[in-house]
Scaffold this active site. Structure first.
Site, mmCIF file in Angstrom:
data_model
loop_
_atom_site.group_PDB
_atom_site.id
_atom_site.type_symbol
_atom_site.label_atom_id
_atom_site.label_comp_id
_atom_site.label_asym_id
_atom_site.label_seq_id
_atom_site.Cartn_x
_atom_site.Cartn_y
_atom_site.Cartn_z
ATOM 1 N N HIS A 239 33.776 40.493 18.692
ATOM 2 C CA HIS A 239 33.501 39.089 18.373
ATOM 3 C C HIS A 239 32.121 39.004 17.741
ATOM 4 O O HIS A 239 31.394 40.007 17.638
ATOM 5 C CB HIS A 239 33.590 38.202 19.618
ATOM 6 C CG HIS A 239 32.614 38.556 20.702
ATOM 7 N ND1 HIS A 239 31.250 38.377 20.574
ATOM 8 C CD2 HIS A 239 32.797 39.093 21.933
ATOM 9 C CE1 HIS A 239 30.645 38.763 21.670
ATOM 10 N NE2 HIS A 239 31.551 39.224 22.517
ATOM 11 N N ASP A 366 42.203 48.401 37.923
ATOM 12 C CA ASP A 366 41.492 49.538 38.506
ATOM 13 C C ASP A 366 40.599 49.073 39.661
ATOM 14 O O ASP A 366 39.699 48.249 39.478
ATOM 15 C CB ASP A 366 40.655 50.231 37.434
ATOM 16 C CG ASP A 366 40.234 51.620 37.842
ATOM 17 O OD1 ASP A 366 39.433 51.742 38.788
ATOM 18 O OD2 ASP A 366 40.714 52.596 37.225
ATOM 19 N N SER A 381 32.270 43.437 26.128
ATOM 20 C CA SER A 381 32.940 43.103 24.874
ATOM 21 C C SER A 381 32.879 44.297 23.922
ATOM 22 O O SER A 381 31.814 44.866 23.691
ATOM 23 C CB SER A 381 32.270 41.904 24.211
ATOM 24 O OG SER A 381 32.409 40.755 25.000
#
Length: 433
Positions: A239, A366, A381
């Site tokens: 992003h 997990d 990110s």
């Protein structure tokens, strides 16, 4: 008998209406089909065009691809070799509706990332992040920025024909010219305009101001998604880097990627996103050059390869049609500078014809990662998502109300934005709009 005919008539009429509705929906689907598509060599791919519309090649014997139909329900293109060709979308194979250019690319392999990286970015010009009234030497209030038509989010590119270097440069030019009118070149979104502004001498400090707060740089941490081993072109974040005050995308004048390691983690909780805090080191020896800041990630060139102990060799990138709901893994760094692999589950895959950062919904499964971070946190990110041995995407956003879940971008959009055309060695420009 008449009653039977009426029933049959209404049945046929109903079928016709339903058929027409579906035909109208599919017509919109065809008309909005992308003008350009990219497929990989020797990889059969479905085309989202349904009966009564058909896909056909403009050449009887097309050397680049073949069209395959599956009982009028699914149409596939079967790319044969690298090159460019055209397809036609038509009604019942008779009436042409739209022409589509198909670029057939060689299979691409990249080194997946997962490393925590530091990003330093200097903007083009200076970004206006605030305005204020000024109390002049005469005790009156002035607002030069308002009179000049400058707004928050604008970028000042030039003053008196001179390219703006940074915020200190702006202050220097203002105080050199004092009460003289300044000619500004300003960018607002996609347009550029010129205006004039006259500095005001302040009552308290006796210096000169124009009533603007500006910013010229930013820095932060994120995660490397991939790099192409021959060109060393990299993609990260998934992003944009945006201004903290205005939320606007920052344009890159110059930028660097530097080594970083995780210093601490604030665990994500419902309603409160977590965060990775990193420390930059070896700041005098950047590991790469940042060239583009886009809505779909940041891109540039690495100066040398980056080690990945889990995936030391390149792996294939997957098209969105290959991604399935089911088990996957992500690579990310949550301690020092060590990349580790964690289990996730792809809960949803949304077909997309144009770039978006929200192509997949990912759930962290997990237990190690959930215990340490609570799920997805800021700073993760760009963490690459891998399924069936292929790179399929990258983490982009966390769900505020459920930090175990987040969005992922399809890797094909990041590859497009990375502007890698010839995957073997050289670069060329291409990309999604």
């Amino acid at each position: 008998m008449t009653n039977y005919k009426n029933k049959r008539f209404f049945l046929l009429f109903f079928i016709l209406i339903v058929f027409s509705l579906f035909a109208c929906y599919d017509l919109v689907n065809v008309l909005t089909f992308p003008n350009n598509v990219r497929v990989f060599e020797n990889e059969k791919q479905p085309i989202d065009v349904n009966f009564p519309f058909k896909v056909s090649t403009l050449q009887e014997e097309n050397e680049f691809l073949r069209i395959q139909e599956n009982n009028y329900t699914t149409t596939y293109v079967n790319p044969i070799k690298k090159g460019k060709t055209n397809l036609e979308l038509n009604f019942l194979g008779l009436i042409p509706i739209k022409k589509v250019t198909v670029n057939i690319m060689p299979k691409l392999k990249v080194i997946p990332g997962g490393q925590c990286i530091g990003v330093k970015l200097n903007t083009k010009g200076v970004l206006v992040v605030g305005t204020e009234d000024i109390k002049g030497i005469d005790g009156k209030k002035y607002n030069p920025s308002h009179e000049a038509g400058i707004a928050i989010g604008d970028t000042i590119l030039e003053i008196n024909g001179e390219k703006v270097k940074d915020s200190q440069h702006v202050i220097s030019v203002i105080n050199e010219n004092k009460e003289k009118s300044l000619k500004l070149k300003v960018k607002r979104k996609n347009r550029t305009f010129k205006t004039s502004i006259t500095p005001v001498q302040t009552y308290e400090e006796k210096d000169y101001k124009i009533g603007l707060w500006v910013r010229d740089k930013t820095a932060g941490v994120g995660t490397l998604t991939f790099y192409e081993p021959n060109s060393k072109v990299f993609g990260a974040l998934g992003h944009a880097i945006t201004d903290i005050d205005t939320g606007l995308l920052l344009t890159v004048e110059k930028g660097e990627v530097i080594k970083s390691k995780v210093a601490s983690i604030k665990q994500g909780k419902r309603g409160k996103p977590g965060e990775i805090k990193g420390i930059f080191y070896d700041t005098n020896r950047p590991i790469g050059k940042l060239e583009y800041n886009t809505k779909f990630g940041i891109y540039g060139h690495l100066y040398k390869p980056m080690d990945n102990s889990i995936y030391s060799k390149p792996i294939e990138v997957a098209g969105q049609h290959e991604i399935k709901v089911g088990k996957a893994t992500i690579l990310t760094t949550i301690e020092n500078s060590t990349v580790e692999e964690y289990d996730v589950y792809i809960e949803k895959v949304s077909k997309q014809r144009s770039c978006s950062t929200k192509g997949m919904v990912i759930k962290v499964t997990d237990k190690r990662l959930l215990k340490r971070t609570g799920g997805i946190v800021q700073g993760m990110s760009g963490s690459p998502i891998i399924q069936n041995g292929k790179l399929v995407g990258a983490i982009t956003h966390v769900f505020v109300n459920d930090p175990t879940k987040g969005y992922g971008i399809f890797i094909e959009w990041m590859i497009d934005k990375a502007q890698i055309q010839q995957y073997e060695s050289k670069l060329a420009r291409r990309g999604c709009p």
